[in-house]
Design an enzyme around this catalytic site. Structure first.
Site, PDB file in Angstrom:
ATOM      1  N   CYS A   2     -13.411   4.519  10.001  1.00 54.94           N
ATOM      2  CA  CYS A   2     -13.017   3.629   8.896  1.00 54.94           C
ATOM      3  C   CYS A   2     -12.619   4.405   7.650  1.00 54.94           C
ATOM      4  O   CYS A   2     -12.120   3.826   6.686  1.00 54.94           O
ATOM      5  CB  CYS A   2     -14.143   2.654   8.589  1.00 54.94           C
ATOM      6  SG  CYS A   2     -14.657   1.758  10.053  1.00 54.94           S
ATOM      7  N   CYS A  27     -20.406  -9.660   7.971  1.00 53.64           N
ATOM      8  CA  CYS A  27     -19.490  -8.729   8.638  1.00 53.64           C
ATOM      9  C   CYS A  27     -18.104  -8.786   8.006  1.00 53.64           C
ATOM     10  O   CYS A  27     -17.626  -9.860   7.626  1.00 53.64           O
ATOM     11  CB  CYS A  27     -19.357  -9.082  10.112  1.00 53.64           C
ATOM     12  SG  CYS A  27     -20.933  -9.175  10.975  1.00 53.64           S
ATOM     13  N   SER A  28     -17.434  -7.630   7.939  1.00 50.33           N
ATOM     14  CA  SER A  28     -16.075  -7.585   7.411  1.00 50.33           C
ATOM     15  C   SER A  28     -15.104  -8.161   8.446  1.00 50.33           C
ATOM     16  O   SER A  28     -15.496  -8.512   9.553  1.00 50.33           O
ATOM     17  CB  SER A  28     -15.699  -6.153   7.041  1.00 50.33           C
ATOM     18  OG  SER A  28     -15.899  -5.295   8.135  1.00 50.33           O
ATOM     19  N   LYS A  41     -14.605  -7.508   3.171  1.00 48.94           N
ATOM     20  CA  LYS A  41     -15.096  -8.841   3.524  1.00 48.94           C
ATOM     21  C   LYS A  41     -14.044  -9.928   3.397  1.00 48.94           C
ATOM     22  O   LYS A  41     -13.981 -10.852   4.190  1.00 48.94           O
ATOM     23  CB  LYS A  41     -16.211  -9.235   2.539  1.00 48.94           C
ATOM     24  CG  LYS A  41     -17.604  -8.955   2.917  1.00 48.94           C
ATOM     25  CD  LYS A  41     -18.097  -9.727   4.099  1.00 48.94           C
ATOM     26  CE  LYS A  41     -17.869 -11.219   4.028  1.00 48.94           C
ATOM     27  NZ  LYS A  41     -17.548 -11.769   5.326  1.00 48.94           N
ATOM     28  N   HIS A  75     -10.130  -5.554   6.479  1.00 47.23           N
ATOM     29  CA  HIS A  75     -10.502  -4.207   6.920  1.00 47.23           C
ATOM     30  C   HIS A  75      -9.547  -3.722   8.016  1.00 47.23           C
ATOM     31  O   HIS A  75      -9.916  -3.647   9.186  1.00 47.23           O
ATOM     32  CB  HIS A  75     -11.951  -4.233   7.409  1.00 47.23           C
ATOM     33  CG  HIS A  75     -12.542  -2.899   7.711  1.00 47.23           C
ATOM     34  ND1 HIS A  75     -11.960  -1.698   7.315  1.00 47.23           N
ATOM     35  CD2 HIS A  75     -13.675  -2.551   8.386  1.00 47.23           C
ATOM     36  CE1 HIS A  75     -12.724  -0.701   7.732  1.00 47.23           C
ATOM     37  NE2 HIS A  75     -13.757  -1.181   8.385  1.00 47.23           N
TER      38      HIS A  75
END
Lengths: 388, 72
Positions: free
Chosen positions: A85, A208-209, A332, A336
């Site tokens: 990431c 969670c994103s 979020k 992402h």
């Protein structure tokens, strides 16, 4: 450190773009950054592009030439960076070092990911390849599970911050509502956020994103080159940067409620910039999960260890708070797009420092920070930027 | 019997292609008496079973790869 300026920025709207190709995403974001800088493409010396896993998700490797061809950059050298990431900010890091070495004057830096065309389990598998496959993924670990385990340990060492995690999600969606490039521009009540289905206990859906398609680019130039470019708006410089690593496995880390890679990268970045945590007006921090946001703000020195949740509850991290976190909506709500995320964060900080963030513009935006994390905190790049 | 303590854990309700048919299941980081920590899927968890940090688990055999399998 010699100053390096961010002279152009560009990004796609983040979201589900199943009909758009990697080329198309790169072309839009890359050309926007070049046009924003007002330079001729022929002036670009090199291209660095972050991409996490198009080999698995799209069957596409060799992303450097793909991007340079899409942008018509002919024979310039290209490098693809991968650090899970943190892939995007690794591209930024390599471009910085290239300019600082004197090898290049102008570097185009991008990131791209295309994920939403694949089923959920396939995406989860692709992401799980960023952890130790043999020792952790094959024990049934997923990324939500890893960060859920951090959260459970955090609850044990400090206190249960599930409600404050929900508030992180609430704030992210409130900010995302004001960002035209955000993927999920929806308002959710805290009650809905807190009552959502569990993904990996104690993380539920809103902790969670997002899974996102998108690209983000920035154009870097050495200080002397930037002096010759068009003025008329605030110039943004990178005044400090840090890059550090840690074990790939979560189990081998000394602590899992604070990330040593973040602390080391922050120390480097602050020392180089000559600023401290108190001098940062706003920050984009890597909120792959809500608990991560809380831990990151502690590791960056904004709040004491174990107190990050209190700061969220007190409204300090909200858009109009004293230390606004993730004004873009973060991973979020803005999204992402893994390889592009680090640059999407830079895009937001530059936009705020220029005073061009529209409805989400914060009042005092002179010094900003971007914190990008890869894997279970195995790679970290932190960049401090200042407007002048 | 080989024993370890739960350092941290999570119960998964969604997973990868390889593990999606096993949800919900329990994973953990376990700590040996010498302080060494490692990742492990934990057998013997059913909905409603209480799990907590510090709880002791024991080795209940080995998997196809010869690795120890731990159970509640």
């Amino acid at each position: 450190m010699k100053k390096i300026s961010i002279v152009g920025i560009g990004e796609t709207v983040m979201g589900r773009h199943p009909e758009r190709s990697l080329h198309d995403l790169v072309r839009e974001a890359g050309n926007k950054a070049i046009e924003d800088a007002g330079i001729d493409k022929k002036q670009i010396d090199a291209l660095f592009i972050g991409n996490f896993n198009s080999s698995y998700l799209c069957g596409q490797g060799h992303m450097g030439p793909l991007a340079s061809e899409a942008l018509g950059l002919e024979n310039i050298p290209t490098v693809r960076t991968e650090g899970a990431c943190a892939s995007g900010s690794l591209a930024l890091r390599m471009a910085m070092l290239g300019i600082l070495s004197g090898a290049y004057k102008i570097a185009l830096v991008g990131g791209v990911e295309k994920m939403t065309h694949q089923p959920g389990a396939t995406v989860t598998s692709a992401i799980a390849s960023a952890m130790d496959c043999e020792h952790e993924a094959m024990q049934g670990f997923t990324f939500p599970a890893c960060f859920a385990m951090m959260a459970n340990r955090y609850f044990y060492e400090y206190r249960n911050v599930k409600r404050e995690m929900g508030l992180c999600a609430y704030n992210a969606h409130q900010n995302g509502l004001l960002n035209p490039d955000a993927q999920m521009r929806k308002e959710f009540t805290l009650e809905k956020i807190l009552s959502a289905e569990l993904i990996a206990d104690p993380l539920s859906l809103f902790d969670c994103s997002l899974v996102t398609d998108g690209a983000a680019f920035v154009l870097l130039a050495s200080d002397d080159v930037a002096d010759g470019l068009r003025s008329g708006r605030r110039r943004v410089d990178i005044i400090g940067q840090g890059h550090a690593g840690d074990t790939l496995t979560l189990a081998a880390k000394d602590k899992i409620t604070s990330f040593s890679a973040s602390r080391a990268a922050a120390a480097q970045a602050y020392a180089q910039a000559g600023v401290g945590a108190a001098d940062i007006d706003l920050a984009e921090v890597h909120d792959c999960f809500t608990i991560t946001q809380i831990i990151n703000t502690e590791d960056l020195g904004f709040f004491e260890h174990g107190k990050g949740g209190d700061a969220v509850a007190e409204g300090i991290t909200a858009l109009r708070g004293k230390k606004p976190i993730n004004t873009s909506g973060g991973l979020k709500s803005k999204g992402h797009p893994i390889g592009a995320t680090g640059l999407s964060q830079i895009y937001e900080i530059v936009t705020q420092l220029r005073g061009e963030a529209g409805e989400r513009q914060i009042a005092k935006a002179d010094t900003g920070l971007a914190h990008n994390l890869g894997g279970t905190a195995a790679t970290c790049v932190i960049t401090v930027m200042q407007g002048r | 019997m080989d024993k370890a303590k739960i350092y941290t854990y999570s119960i998964l309700f969604a997973s990868t292609e390889e593990f999606k048919d096993r949800v919900p299941y329990l994973t953990a980081i376990l700590e040996k008496p010498d302080g060494k920590r490692f990742a492990s899927l934990i057998a013997g968890w059913n909905a409603g079973t209480r799990v907590e940090i510090g709880q002791e688990v024991h080795s209940s055999g080995t998997d196809a790869g010869g690795q120890s399998v731990y159970s509640l």
